[in-house]
Design an enzyme around this catalytic site. Structure first.
Site, mmCIF file in Angstrom:
data_model
loop_
_atom_site.group_PDB
_atom_site.id
_atom_site.type_symbol
_atom_site.label_atom_id
_atom_site.label_comp_id
_atom_site.label_asym_id
_atom_site.label_seq_id
_atom_site.Cartn_x
_atom_site.Cartn_y
_atom_site.Cartn_z
ATOM 1 N N LYS A 61 0.948 -1.237 -0.102
ATOM 2 C CA LYS A 61 -0.122 0.161 -0.013
ATOM 3 C C LYS A 61 0.766 1.283 -0.133
ATOM 4 O O LYS A 61 0.589 2.077 -0.692
ATOM 5 C CB LYS A 61 -0.983 0.089 1.269
ATOM 6 C CG LYS A 61 -1.995 -1.061 1.326
ATOM 7 C CD LYS A 61 -3.120 -0.937 2.411
ATOM 8 C CE LYS A 61 -2.369 -0.935 3.915
ATOM 9 N NZ LYS A 61 -1.958 -2.651 4.010
ATOM 10 N N THR A 62 1.678 1.343 0.886
ATOM 11 C CA THR A 62 2.573 2.608 1.028
ATOM 12 C C THR A 62 3.420 2.884 -0.123
ATOM 13 O O THR A 62 3.320 4.075 -0.755
ATOM 14 C CB THR A 62 3.410 2.368 2.176
ATOM 15 O OG1 THR A 62 2.843 2.145 3.464
ATOM 16 C CG2 THR A 62 4.203 3.808 2.596
ATOM 17 N N GLU A 80 -3.632 5.598 1.570
ATOM 18 C CA GLU A 80 -3.595 4.265 1.853
ATOM 19 C C GLU A 80 -5.052 3.881 2.649
ATOM 20 O O GLU A 80 -5.561 4.510 3.257
ATOM 21 C CB GLU A 80 -2.586 3.890 2.896
ATOM 22 C CG GLU A 80 -1.125 3.861 2.527
ATOM 23 C CD GLU A 80 -0.256 3.422 3.346
ATOM 24 O OE1 GLU A 80 -0.446 2.380 3.927
ATOM 25 O OE2 GLU A 80 0.729 4.222 3.644
#
Length: 507
Positions: free
Chosen positions: A135-136, A179
C-alpha cells in the site's frame, strides 16, 4: 456536523455546507504521533480545522506536528481534550484511555481516523490503495508521479515520500490518494472513485478470524466504489484476481495488471486477466526496467492478439519485480485521472521510495544497512529477493535482523516467515513487537517459533540491541544488513552502524 462511530462502517455524514472548508471545526486526535494519525492531523489542519492531539510516546512525527504549530500533548490526560472538539481515534485506542472516556462522558462526537480522513477528502476524487502489503509504496508512487505530472494531488500516506519530504499534502488538484487500512475494516468508511487492490493475502486474522472473512471484507470494499468508479486489481495475486472477476460480473469497471500475457490466461470472458501487462526487461542493484502494455478496456476481455497501447518503457530507480507491479497499478490510476501514458511512466521513474521501505540507513566498515517495514511473509520474500540483487553486485551476503510484529501474526504465519527468511544468508530474530497485544495471551509464542522453522542459518536473540550487535559481528565488507519489521526495529540501524564503526571484529 454529524458523524458515526467506526464500528458502524458507514461513511461520514456532514450536515454543514462546508464540504471544502473545515474552518470553524475542531478535532482532537488521540495517538496523534502515529504514522496514520499524524497525516490526518496535517490534512485537517490544511483544510482549515483547529487540530489538537496527544500521544503516549511522542516521536519524529509528533515533533514535526509541534513544529508546524499544532498544540500536541505528550501523554494522555482528560484535560487535553477541548470541549468543542470532535475526538478522533484509531482501533489501537482502548476504552480505558482517559481522553476517550472524557469525550464520551461529555457526549462529544467520537470518530475513527478513517472517517476523519474521508471528511478531509470531501470534494476530491478519492483514490484508495488497499492490500495486505504494497500500500505505502503504491500510494507513494502515485502521489509523487501525479505531482511530477503537474496534477498537485492531495495525499495521506503512512510513510514519508522521500522526494516530497512528507506523507501528507492538501493540493489543488482533483485527486486525493490515500492508503486504505484493511486491518480493522476501516477502509469500508471510504467511497472511492478509484480503488487499487495490490493483493488479498490473509492477514489480521486476530480481527477477521478466517481467510474467508478477510477476503469478504475486500468484496465489501469493492462495493464502496462510487457509480462509474474503477477497480484496479493485481492479476498475479489469486485473491485480487478473484475479487476482480466478481466485481466485473457484478457490473463494475475493472482493470487488472500483472506479469502474465493476457492471451495465456484461460478462464472465460470476464474480466480477462492482466489488462495492463508488466514485462520486466532488465534487473539490477539500482533499479528495474520494464515495458507496460495495455490490452482491452476496463472490464473487457484482455485476450486480443495485440495491445491497444504500448509498450511504454518504464525505468524505475528501485530494485524488485514487486516495485514494477506497484508502478503498473499507479500508472493505470494516473491514466484514469487524465495523465498521458508516457508522461505517467516517466514520472514514476523518479520515485525513490518512502520512509522505511528499502531505506538506506548508512554504511560502515564496508557494510550497508537498510531498513524496511516488511512484516508479512510475502513482503519479506520480495524484499530479500531485491536485497540479494544489491548484495551480489557488491560481492556480499544478506544478513537479516527480523522483529516479528504481533504474537497472533507470528503464530499464524511462523512457517511462512521461516520460508521467506530463507532468502537471507543468515537471519537473527529478536523479540516480538506486541503492538496492541500482550504476551500473557500468547504464552508459547516467541521469536524462536520463527527460528525453529528456518531452513538455513539463524538464531534467536530476544534482546534487540544484543541482536543488532550480533548482526554487526557477523558482517564483513560487501555485506548488506537488513532491519525488518513494523515495530521499533528501525532504531537498530544506528546500533548496527555504531558497532561496525567501532571496529567490531568481522566473523
Amino acid at each position: 456536523m454529524t458523524v458515526e462511530h467506526a464500528s458502524d462502517h458507514s461513511p461520514v455524514r456532514e450536515s454543514t455546507p462546508a464540504a471544502r472548508d473545515l474552518t470553524g471545526h475542531a478535532f482532537h486526535l488521540i495517538g496523534v504521533g502515529g504514522a496514520g494519525m499524524s497525516v490526518v492531523a496535517q490534512i485537517l489542519t490544511e483544510r482549515g480545522a483547529e487540530v489538537t492531539g496527544s500521544d503516549a510516546n511522542g516521536g519524529e512525527a509528533f515533533e514535526q506536528l509541534r513544529e508546524r504549530g499544532l498544540q500536541v500533548f505528550l501523554g494522555h490526560a482528560a484535560a487535553n481534550v477541548p470541549e468543542h472538539a470532535t475526538v478522533v481515534v484509531s482501533t489501537a485506542i482502548k476504552g480505558s484511555n482517559p481522553e476517550l472516556r472524557q469525550a464520551q462522558d461529555r457526549g462529544q462526537a467520537v470518530i475513527h481516523r478513517s472517517q476523519a480522513l474521508a471528511l478531509a477528502a470531501r470534494g476530491r476524487d478519492f483514490v484508495a490503495v488497499a492490500g495486505a502489503h504494497g500500500k505505502t509504496t503504491t500510494s507513494g508512487m502515485l502521489a509523487q508521479a501525479l505531482t511530477a505530472a503537474g496534477q498537485d494531488p492531495s495525499f495521506a500516506i503512512g510513510g514519508v515520500v522521500r522526494a516530497l519530504h512528507t506523507g501528507a499534502h492538501l493540493g489543488a488538484g482533483r485527486a486525493f490518494v490515500a492508503e486504505a487500512d484493511e486491518s480493522d475494516r476501516s477502509f469500508l468508511n471510504y467511497a472511492p472513485s478509484i480503488e487499487i487492490v495490490t493483493n488479498i493475502e490473509p492477514d489480521h486474522l486476530d480481527n477477521y478470524g478466517t481467510p474467508e472473512a478477510f477476503a469478504a471484507a475486500f468484496v465489501a470494499f469493492a462495493e464502496r466504489l462510487v457509480p462509474g468508479g474503477l477497480l484496479i486489481a493485481c492479476a498475479d495475486d489469486p485473491g485480487a484476481l478473484r475479487l476482480a472477476r466478481q466485481a466485473a460480473a457484478g457490473g463494475a469497471r475493472v482493470t487488472t495488471y500483472g506479469t502474465t500475457a493476457p492471451a495465456a490466461i484461460p478462464g472465460g470472458p470476464v474480466p480477462g486477466a492482466a489488462h495492463v501487462r508488466v514485462e520486466i526487461t532488465s534487473r539490477s542493484a539500482t533499479g528495474t526496467r520494464a515495458a507496460l502494455s495495455r490490452w482491452g478496456g476496463a472490464g473487457s476481455p484482455a485476450t486480443c492478439a495485440q495491445p491497444d497501447l504500448g509498450p511504454v518503457p518504464l525505468e524505475l530507480s528501485m530494485p524488485g519485480d514487486h516495485v514494477a507491479l506497484d508502478a503498473a497499478a499507479a500508472w493505470e490510476a494516473g491514466r484514469e485521472l487524465g495523465v498521458a501514458p508516457i508522461t505517467m511512466a516517466q514520472a514514476l521513474g523518479g520515485f525513490d521510495g518512502t520512509g522505511r521501505r528499502f531505506e538506506e540507513r548508512g554504511e560502515a566498515a564496508g557494510v550497508r544497512v537498510i531498513d524496511d517495514y516488511a512484516h508479512h511473509p510475502t513482503e519479506i520474500e520480495a524484499l530479500l529477493t531485491a536485497a540479494r540483487e544489491v548484495a551480489e553486485a557488491r560481492g556480499g551476503r544478506v544478513i537479516a535482523l527480523f522483529q516479528p510484529h504481533l504474537f497472533s501474526r507470528t503464530r499464524n504465519f511462523a512457517d511462512r516467515f521461516g520460508a521467506a527468511l530463507a532468502g537471507a544468508d543468515y537471519t537473527i530474530v529478536t523479540a516480538i513487537y506486541p503492538a496492541r497485544e500482550v504476551q500473557a495471551d500468547f504464552p508459547e509464542v516467541t521469536g524462536r517459533c520463527v527460528v525453529d522453522r528456518l531452513p538455513g542459518n539463524g538464531s534467536y536473540i530476544a534482546d534487540a540491541e544484543a541482536a543488532a550487535r550480533a548482526a554487526a559481528e557477523l558482517a564483513r565488507p560487501g555485506d548488506l544488513i537488513l532491519t525488518i519489521g513494523a515495530g521499533d526495529v528501525t532504531r537498530l540501524g544506528q546500533v548496527i552502524l555504531s558497532a561496525l564503526a567501532e571496529g567490531t571484529d568481522p566473523a
